[in-house]
Design a protein around this motif. Sequence first.
Motif, PDB file in Angstrom:
ATOM      1  N   THR A  69       0.840  -1.201   0.000  1.00 19.03           N
ATOM      2  CA  THR A  69       0.000   0.000   0.000  1.00 19.03           C
ATOM      3  C   THR A  69       0.878   1.255   0.000  1.00 19.03           C
ATOM      4  OG1 THR A  69      -0.029   0.165   2.408  1.00 19.03           O
ATOM      5  CG2 THR A  69      -1.755  -1.204   1.374  1.00 19.03           C
ATOM      6  N   GLU A  70       0.262   2.377  -0.307  1.00 20.64           N
ATOM      7  CA  GLU A  70       0.999   3.636  -0.256  1.00 20.64           C
ATOM      8  C   GLU A  70       1.497   3.898   1.164  1.00 20.64           C
ATOM      9  OE1 GLU A  70       0.882   8.285  -1.673  1.00 20.64           O
ATOM     10  OE2 GLU A  70      -0.921   7.076  -1.938  1.00 20.64           O
ATOM     11  N   HIS A  71       0.673   3.599   2.150  1.00 27.12           N
ATOM     12  CA  HIS A  71       1.071   3.784   3.546  1.00 27.12           C
ATOM     13  C   HIS A  71       2.302   2.929   3.858  1.00 27.12           C
ATOM     14  CE1 HIS A  71       0.759   3.504   7.990  1.00 27.12           C
ATOM     15  NE2 HIS A  71       0.312   4.749   7.867  1.00 27.12           N
ATOM     16  N   GLY A  72       2.336   1.720   3.344  1.00 27.99           N
ATOM     17  CA  GLY A  72       3.495   0.853   3.551  1.00 27.99           C
ATOM     18  C   GLY A  72       4.748   1.406   2.899  1.00 27.99           C
ATOM     19  N   LYS A  73       4.615   1.930   1.683  1.00 23.02           N
ATOM     20  CA  LYS A  73       5.762   2.534   0.994  1.00 23.02           C
ATOM     21  C   LYS A  73       6.236   3.787   1.730  1.00 23.02           C
ATOM     22  CE  LYS A  73       5.888  -0.199  -2.698  1.00 23.02           C
ATOM     23  NZ  LYS A  73       6.993  -0.988  -3.182  1.00 23.02           N
ATOM     24  N   GLU A  74       5.286   4.560   2.256  1.00 20.04           N
ATOM     25  CA  GLU A  74       5.654   5.749   3.034  1.00 20.04           C
ATOM     26  C   GLU A  74       6.446   5.347   4.272  1.00 20.04           C
ATOM     27  OE1 GLU A  74       1.840   8.595   1.846  1.00 20.04           O
ATOM     28  OE2 GLU A  74       1.827   7.483   3.735  1.00 20.04           O
ATOM     29  N   ALA A  75       6.031   4.264   4.930  1.00 19.86           N
ATOM     30  CA  ALA A  75       6.740   3.796   6.124  1.00 19.86           C
ATOM     31  C   ALA A  75       8.173   3.399   5.788  1.00 19.86           C
ATOM     32  CB  ALA A  75       5.992   2.629   6.763  1.00 19.86           C
ATOM     33  N   VAL A  76       8.371   2.758   4.634  1.00 18.82           N
ATOM     34  CA  VAL A  76       9.728   2.406   4.200  1.00 18.82           C
ATOM     35  C   VAL A  76      10.542   3.672   3.966  1.00 18.82           C
ATOM     36  CG1 VAL A  76      11.090   1.335   2.356  1.00 18.82           C
ATOM     37  CG2 VAL A  76       9.047   0.169   3.223  1.00 18.82           C
ATOM     38  N   LEU A  77       9.961   4.652   3.293  1.00 15.23           N
ATOM     39  CA  LEU A  77      10.664   5.909   3.040  1.00 15.23           C
ATOM     40  C   LEU A  77      11.033   6.599   4.352  1.00 15.23           C
ATOM     41  CD1 LEU A  77      11.770   8.031   1.079  1.00 15.23           C
ATOM     42  CD2 LEU A  77       9.480   9.060   1.057  1.00 15.23           C
ATOM     43  N   ILE A  78      10.113   6.644   5.291  1.00 10.92           N
ATOM     44  CA  ILE A  78      10.402   7.282   6.584  1.00 10.92           C
ATOM     45  C   ILE A  78      11.510   6.531   7.315  1.00 10.92           C
ATOM     46  CG2 ILE A  78       9.460   7.825   8.864  1.00 10.92           C
ATOM     47  CD1 ILE A  78       6.779   8.426   7.389  1.00 10.92           C
ATOM     48  N   HIS A  79      11.492   5.201   7.245  1.00  7.34           N
ATOM     49  CA  HIS A  79      12.571   4.393   7.829  1.00  7.34           C
ATOM     50  C   HIS A  79      13.918   4.848   7.252  1.00  7.34           C
ATOM     51  CE1 HIS A  79      14.386   0.406   9.091  1.00  7.34           C
ATOM     52  NE2 HIS A  79      15.232   0.796   8.140  1.00  7.34           N
ATOM     53  N   GLU A  80      13.972   4.988   5.928  1.00 10.90           N
ATOM     54  CA  GLU A  80      15.221   5.412   5.283  1.00 10.90           C
ATOM     55  C   GLU A  80      15.567   6.853   5.647  1.00 10.90           C
ATOM     56  OE1 GLU A  80      16.928   3.069   4.345  1.00 10.90           O
ATOM     57  OE2 GLU A  80      15.353   1.589   4.071  1.00 10.90           O
ATOM     58  N   MET A  81      14.575   7.682   5.835  1.00  8.67           N
ATOM     59  CA  MET A  81      14.818   9.062   6.249  1.00  8.67           C
ATOM     60  C   MET A  81      15.416   9.118   7.654  1.00  8.67           C
ATOM     61  SD  MET A  81      11.524  10.986   4.555  1.00  8.67           S
ATOM     62  CE  MET A  81      12.033  12.663   5.046  1.00  8.67           C
ATOM     63  N   CYS A  82      15.064   8.177   8.509  1.00 10.77           N
ATOM     64  CA  CYS A  82      15.697   8.112   9.838  1.00 10.77           C
ATOM     65  C   CYS A  82      17.194   7.855   9.683  1.00 10.77           C
ATOM     66  CB  CYS A  82      15.050   7.026  10.692  1.00 10.77           C
ATOM     67  SG  CYS A  82      13.389   7.429  11.276  1.00 10.77           S
ATOM     68  N   HIS A  83      17.572   7.041   8.692  1.00 10.28           N
ATOM     69  CA  HIS A  83      18.996   6.829   8.422  1.00 10.28           C
ATOM     70  C   HIS A  83      19.644   8.111   7.904  1.00 10.28           C
ATOM     71  CE1 HIS A  83      19.073   2.589   9.231  1.00 10.28           C
ATOM     72  NE2 HIS A  83      18.153   2.319   8.308  1.00 10.28           N
ATOM     73  N   ILE A  84      18.964   8.804   6.992  1.00  8.10           N
ATOM     74  CA  ILE A  84      19.501  10.072   6.485  1.00  8.10           C
ATOM     75  C   ILE A  84      19.699  11.052   7.641  1.00  8.10           C
ATOM     76  CG2 ILE A  84      19.039  12.090   5.006  1.00  8.10           C
ATOM     77  CD1 ILE A  84      19.722   9.613   3.353  1.00  8.10           C
ATOM     78  N   SER A  85      18.743  11.091   8.563  1.00  7.18           N
ATOM     79  CA  SER A  85      18.863  11.963   9.729  1.00  7.18           C
ATOM     80  C   SER A  85      20.097  11.593  10.543  1.00  7.18           C
ATOM     81  CB  SER A  85      17.601  11.861  10.593  1.00  7.18           C
ATOM     82  OG  SER A  85      17.709  12.681  11.726  1.00  7.18           O
ATOM     83  N   HIS A  86      20.323  10.303  10.709  1.00  9.50           N
ATOM     84  CA  HIS A  86      21.493   9.844  11.463  1.00  9.50           C
ATOM     85  C   HIS A  86      22.779  10.257  10.748  1.00  9.50           C
ATOM     86  CE1 HIS A  86      23.147   6.279  14.065  1.00  9.50           C
ATOM     87  NE2 HIS A  86      23.831   7.388  14.237  1.00  9.50           N
ATOM     88  N   TYR A  87      22.857  10.017   9.435  1.00 11.14           N
ATOM     89  CA  TYR A  87      24.042  10.424   8.676  1.00 11.14           C
ATOM     90  C   TYR A  87      24.267  11.934   8.782  1.00 11.14           C
ATOM     91  CZ  TYR A  87      22.998   6.044   6.099  1.00 11.14           C
ATOM     92  OH  TYR A  87      22.702   4.765   5.744  1.00 11.14           O
ATOM     93  N   HIS A  88      23.178  12.686   8.656  1.00 12.71           N
ATOM     94  CA  HIS A  88      23.254  14.144   8.639  1.00 12.71           C
ATOM     95  C   HIS A  88      23.650  14.718  10.000  1.00 12.71           C
ATOM     96  CE1 HIS A  88      22.393  18.150   7.190  1.00 12.71           C
ATOM     97  NE2 HIS A  88      21.537  18.352   8.164  1.00 12.71           N
TER      98      HIS A  88
END
Length: 138
Positions: A69-88
């Motif tokens: 679902t779109e909600h599921g894809k959004e959750a994956v993107l947010i998961h990856e954004m948490c990594h970007i936040s950590h890198y940043h």
Amino acid sequence: MQVTPGWMSSKYSEFNKKYFNGNLPDASRVAFSVNNKKTPMGTAYYTFNTLTLEVMRYAIAMSNFYDTTEHGKEAVLIHEMCHISHYHNRLMDFLKRDRYGRYTIDRSFDAHTGFFLDEAARINSMSDYNVSRYYPSD
């Protein structure tokens, strides 16, 4: 739902404002790509200058192998954004010195602990997403 780099960029900008207070790198500094790999559902990574210790580029790749679902894809993107936040925010967590004193990537660092889990818990407390070490089965 199948994702595209344009969808990823648009959602990244939306979620950056909504969940990260606009503190992540602008979407123009992130390379978005799509693949059809069975695993992982998403990946975040960076390239950095070993002399200046500055990130030159961030990237997020997502898979269309599973038709979630779109909600599921959004959750994956947010998961990856948490990594970007950590890198940043805490790039040094991912680096170590080699025997010559130069910084290199610490491949033994578990990116799903500490800062990542704190970011996930913060986002979970303000949304209906369930960001965790693993992807949701949504």
